[in-house]
Scaffold this motif. Sequence first.
Motif, PDB file in Angstrom:
ATOM      1  N   LEU A 172      -8.249  -7.024 -11.323  1.00  8.30           N
ATOM      2  CA  LEU A 172      -6.900  -6.950 -10.765  1.00  8.30           C
ATOM      3  C   LEU A 172      -6.160  -5.717 -11.287  1.00  8.30           C
ATOM      4  CD1 LEU A 172      -5.873 -10.719 -11.001  1.00  8.30           C
ATOM      5  CD2 LEU A 172      -6.610  -9.464  -8.975  1.00  8.30           C
ATOM      6  N   VAL A 173      -6.286  -5.454 -12.584  1.00  6.34           N
ATOM      7  CA  VAL A 173      -5.644  -4.272 -13.163  1.00  6.34           C
ATOM      8  C   VAL A 173      -6.195  -3.002 -12.520  1.00  6.34           C
ATOM      9  CG1 VAL A 173      -5.397  -2.898 -15.263  1.00  6.34           C
ATOM     10  CG2 VAL A 173      -5.051  -5.383 -15.346  1.00  6.34           C
ATOM     11  N   GLN A 174      -7.511  -2.908 -12.392  1.00  7.16           N
ATOM     12  CA  GLN A 174      -8.129  -1.725 -11.810  1.00  7.16           C
ATOM     13  C   GLN A 174      -7.726  -1.528 -10.352  1.00  7.16           C
ATOM     14  OE1 GLN A 174      -9.812   0.736 -13.388  1.00  7.16           O
ATOM     15  NE2 GLN A 174      -9.185  -0.421 -15.206  1.00  7.16           N
ATOM     16  N   ALA A 175      -7.421  -2.611  -9.658  1.00  2.00           N
ATOM     17  CA  ALA A 175      -7.002  -2.505  -8.263  1.00  2.00           C
ATOM     18  C   ALA A 175      -5.587  -1.957  -8.120  1.00  2.00           C
ATOM     19  CB  ALA A 175      -7.092  -3.875  -7.600  1.00  2.00           C
ATOM     20  N   LEU A 176      -4.766  -2.116  -9.172  1.00  2.00           N
ATOM     21  CA  LEU A 176      -3.354  -1.745  -9.057  1.00  2.00           C
ATOM     22  C   LEU A 176      -2.993  -0.427  -9.745  1.00  2.00           C
ATOM     23  CD1 LEU A 176      -1.752  -5.269  -9.572  1.00  2.00           C
ATOM     24  CD2 LEU A 176      -1.838  -3.952  -7.447  1.00  2.00           C
ATOM     25  N   ILE A 177      -3.687  -0.060 -10.804  1.00  2.00           N
ATOM     26  CA  ILE A 177      -3.255   1.130 -11.554  1.00  2.00           C
ATOM     27  C   ILE A 177      -3.391   2.447 -10.785  1.00  2.00           C
ATOM     28  CG2 ILE A 177      -3.567   0.069 -13.811  1.00  2.00           C
ATOM     29  CD1 ILE A 177      -6.202   1.531 -14.109  1.00  2.00           C
ATOM     30  N   PRO A 178      -4.223   2.539  -9.732  1.00  2.00           N
ATOM     31  CA  PRO A 178      -4.224   3.804  -8.991  1.00  2.00           C
ATOM     32  C   PRO A 178      -2.891   4.140  -8.331  1.00  2.00           C
ATOM     33  CG  PRO A 178      -6.243   2.587  -8.537  1.00  2.00           C
ATOM     34  CD  PRO A 178      -5.322   1.658  -9.284  1.00  2.00           C
ATOM     35  N   PHE A 179      -2.019   3.154  -8.178  1.00  2.76           N
ATOM     36  CA  PHE A 179      -0.726   3.389  -7.540  1.00  2.76           C
ATOM     37  C   PHE A 179       0.340   3.824  -8.539  1.00  2.76           C
ATOM     38  CE2 PHE A 179      -3.055   0.299  -5.022  1.00  2.76           C
ATOM     39  CZ  PHE A 179      -2.997   0.873  -3.760  1.00  2.76           C
ATOM     40  N   ALA A 180      -0.008   3.899  -9.823  1.00  2.00           N
ATOM     41  CA  ALA A 180       0.974   4.150 -10.874  1.00  2.00           C
ATOM     42  C   ALA A 180       0.745   5.485 -11.557  1.00  2.00           C
ATOM     43  CB  ALA A 180       0.930   3.028 -11.914  1.00  2.00           C
ATOM     44  N   VAL A 200       5.808   3.551 -11.418  1.00  2.00           N
ATOM     45  CA  VAL A 200       5.450   3.912 -10.047  1.00  2.00           C
ATOM     46  C   VAL A 200       6.462   4.898  -9.470  1.00  2.00           C
ATOM     47  CG1 VAL A 200       4.921   3.004  -7.750  1.00  2.00           C
ATOM     48  CG2 VAL A 200       4.447   1.618  -9.778  1.00  2.00           C
ATOM     49  N   GLU A 201       5.938   5.975  -8.910  1.00  2.00           N
ATOM     50  CA  GLU A 201       6.791   6.959  -8.251  1.00  2.00           C
ATOM     51  C   GLU A 201       7.410   6.358  -6.993  1.00  2.00           C
ATOM     52  OE1 GLU A 201       4.387  10.348  -7.482  1.00  2.00           O
ATOM     53  OE2 GLU A 201       3.762  10.559  -9.572  1.00  2.00           O
ATOM     54  N   ARG A 202       8.610   6.813  -6.669  1.00  2.00           N
ATOM     55  CA  ARG A 202       9.334   6.269  -5.523  1.00  2.00           C
ATOM     56  C   ARG A 202       8.485   6.346  -4.250  1.00  2.00           C
ATOM     57  NH1 ARG A 202      13.179   9.393  -6.031  1.00  2.00           N
ATOM     58  NH2 ARG A 202      14.428   8.106  -7.430  1.00  2.00           N
ATOM     59  N   GLU A 203       7.766   7.434  -4.078  1.00  2.00           N
ATOM     60  CA  GLU A 203       6.995   7.647  -2.859  1.00  2.00           C
ATOM     61  C   GLU A 203       5.814   6.683  -2.730  1.00  2.00           C
ATOM     62  OE1 GLU A 203       7.787   9.917  -5.060  1.00  2.00           O
ATOM     63  OE2 GLU A 203       9.298  11.116  -3.996  1.00  2.00           O
ATOM     64  N   ARG A 204       5.421   6.026  -3.820  1.00  2.00           N
ATOM     65  CA  ARG A 204       4.249   5.148  -3.779  1.00  2.00           C
ATOM     66  C   ARG A 204       4.627   3.670  -3.889  1.00  2.00           C
ATOM     67  NH1 ARG A 204      -1.287   6.887  -6.000  1.00  2.00           N
ATOM     68  NH2 ARG A 204      -1.688   5.843  -4.003  1.00  2.00           N
ATOM     69  N   ASP A 206       6.043   1.645  -1.717  1.00  2.00           N
ATOM     70  CA  ASP A 206       5.641   0.848  -0.549  1.00  2.00           C
ATOM     71  C   ASP A 206       4.138   0.587  -0.568  1.00  2.00           C
ATOM     72  OD1 ASP A 206       8.224   0.699   0.359  1.00  2.00           O
ATOM     73  OD2 ASP A 206       8.012   2.312   1.835  1.00  2.00           O
ATOM     74  N   GLU A 207       3.363   1.582  -0.983  1.00  2.00           N
ATOM     75  CA  GLU A 207       1.913   1.388  -1.092  1.00  2.00           C
ATOM     76  C   GLU A 207       1.591   0.285  -2.095  1.00  2.00           C
ATOM     77  OE1 GLU A 207      -0.669   4.948  -1.350  1.00  2.00           O
ATOM     78  OE2 GLU A 207       1.222   6.046  -1.362  1.00  2.00           O
ATOM     79  N   LEU A 208       2.284   0.310  -3.214  1.00  2.00           N
ATOM     80  CA  LEU A 208       2.048  -0.723  -4.220  1.00  2.00           C
ATOM     81  C   LEU A 208       2.389  -2.099  -3.658  1.00  2.00           C
ATOM     82  CD1 LEU A 208       1.410  -1.637  -7.133  1.00  2.00           C
ATOM     83  CD2 LEU A 208       3.833  -1.278  -7.657  1.00  2.00           C
ATOM     84  N   ALA A 209       3.504  -2.210  -2.954  1.00  2.00           N
ATOM     85  CA  ALA A 209       3.902  -3.497  -2.380  1.00  2.00           C
ATOM     86  C   ALA A 209       2.830  -4.017  -1.426  1.00  2.00           C
ATOM     87  CB  ALA A 209       5.239  -3.363  -1.668  1.00  2.00           C
ATOM     88  N   GLN A 210       2.249  -3.117  -0.629  1.00  2.00           N
ATOM     89  CA  GLN A 210       1.196  -3.521   0.300  1.00  2.00           C
ATOM     90  C   GLN A 210      -0.056  -3.969  -0.458  1.00  2.00           C
ATOM     91  OE1 GLN A 210       0.674  -0.157   2.895  1.00  2.00           O
ATOM     92  NE2 GLN A 210       2.766  -0.277   3.675  1.00  2.00           N
ATOM     93  N   ALA A 211      -0.389  -3.236  -1.536  1.00  2.00           N
ATOM     94  CA  ALA A 211      -1.564  -3.603  -2.335  1.00  2.00           C
ATOM     95  C   ALA A 211      -1.359  -4.961  -3.004  1.00  2.00           C
ATOM     96  CB  ALA A 211      -1.838  -2.528  -3.384  1.00  2.00           C
ATOM     97  N   GLU A 212      -0.157  -5.216  -3.511  1.00  2.00           N
ATOM     98  CA  GLU A 212       0.141  -6.498  -4.142  1.00  2.00           C
ATOM     99  C   GLU A 212       0.015  -7.638  -3.128  1.00  2.00           C
ATOM    100  OE1 GLU A 212       3.301  -5.027  -7.575  1.00  2.00           O
ATOM    101  OE2 GLU A 212       4.036  -5.732  -5.649  1.00  2.00           O
ATOM    102  N   ALA A 213       0.568  -7.426  -1.926  1.00  2.00           N
ATOM    103  CA  ALA A 213       0.491  -8.459  -0.894  1.00  2.00           C
ATOM    104  C   ALA A 213      -0.959  -8.727  -0.497  1.00  2.00           C
ATOM    105  CB  ALA A 213       1.312  -8.039   0.325  1.00  2.00           C
ATOM    106  N   SER A 214      -1.752  -7.667  -0.417  1.00  2.00           N
ATOM    107  CA  SER A 214      -3.159  -7.810  -0.062  1.00  2.00           C
ATOM    108  C   SER A 214      -3.924  -8.606  -1.130  1.00  2.00           C
ATOM    109  CB  SER A 214      -3.794  -6.440   0.130  1.00  2.00           C
ATOM    110  OG  SER A 214      -5.164  -6.551   0.451  1.00  2.00           O
ATOM    111  N   LEU A 215      -3.653  -8.300  -2.407  1.00  2.00           N
ATOM    112  CA  LEU A 215      -4.308  -9.041  -3.486  1.00  2.00           C
ATOM    113  C   LEU A 215      -3.942 -10.522  -3.437  1.00  2.00           C
ATOM    114  CD1 LEU A 215      -4.072  -6.793  -6.682  1.00  2.00           C
ATOM    115  CD2 LEU A 215      -6.140  -7.534  -5.505  1.00  2.00           C
ATOM    116  N   ALA A 216      -2.663 -10.793  -3.259  1.00  2.00           N
ATOM    117  CA  ALA A 216      -2.211 -12.183  -3.232  1.00  2.00           C
ATOM    118  C   ALA A 216      -2.877 -12.956  -2.095  1.00  2.00           C
ATOM    119  CB  ALA A 216      -0.693 -12.229  -3.088  1.00  2.00           C
ATOM    120  N   GLU A 217      -3.184 -12.265  -0.997  1.00  2.00           N
ATOM    121  CA  GLU A 217      -3.805 -12.910   0.147  1.00  2.00           C
ATOM    122  C   GLU A 217      -5.312 -13.085  -0.043  1.00  2.00           C
ATOM    123  OE1 GLU A 217      -4.400 -11.451   4.669  1.00  2.00           O
ATOM    124  OE2 GLU A 217      -2.310 -11.639   4.043  1.00  2.00           O
TER     125      GLU A 217
END
Length: 236
Positions: A172-180, A200-204, A206-217
Amino acid sequence: MAVYVYSITGAAHPCRLDGLTGVGAEPAPLRTVTAGGLRAVVQDVDEEIRAKRRDLTAHQEVQERLMADGTVLPLQFGYIAHDDQAVADVLEQGADAYREALERLEGCAEYHVRAAQHEEGLLREILDDSPRARRLNDRIKEGDQDPRLPLQLGELVAGEVRNRQEALAAGLVQALIPFARDHTVRAPADGDIVNLSLLVERERQDELAQAEASLAEQVHGVAFRFAGPLPPYSFV
């Protein structure tokens, strides 16, 4: 008079403090102390400031207002300096490090990710996957009175739970840290398997939010708790 210190910003930060209420029973107005090309947001205090809900909320609201207008180094709740001169001295002495930190945090916010795994489903998986665990469990259910059986089963299952949760958490950590831009992994508590802070940079974001939603699903049997954007306390 002692001063409560909220945060440090660059000297050019607008520091809009109007309408904010500070900490304490009768909060003094918020103001700034400037030195070393930096500004500290402070408030006079003449009482001990405790971590009451109202004061914690007031502290956080100051950080969020400042963060909305620019980069901020948020101090943890409860930082007290002797007087304005003490604050100015700290700004002068640490000016280079503070400016470097502000540059590193520019355009970023902190996000927290916590996750807990439902252990009942995990225990069923272990019994399904491990012939030895299944045999031990069957012997106990069939009435085998060998006193070693519960201990052996308990040790086996505990080891499997630990190994599987550590592997899942690492994934889970490895899936999320590329966005940070940066991240901090802390020891989980209260039954969690993940306790992760992301810068997390402002520009990323939304990408992080999408990745989080995908993981939760996609990851079944895991309850996620996501929080952010937040002041970057973990990266100051």
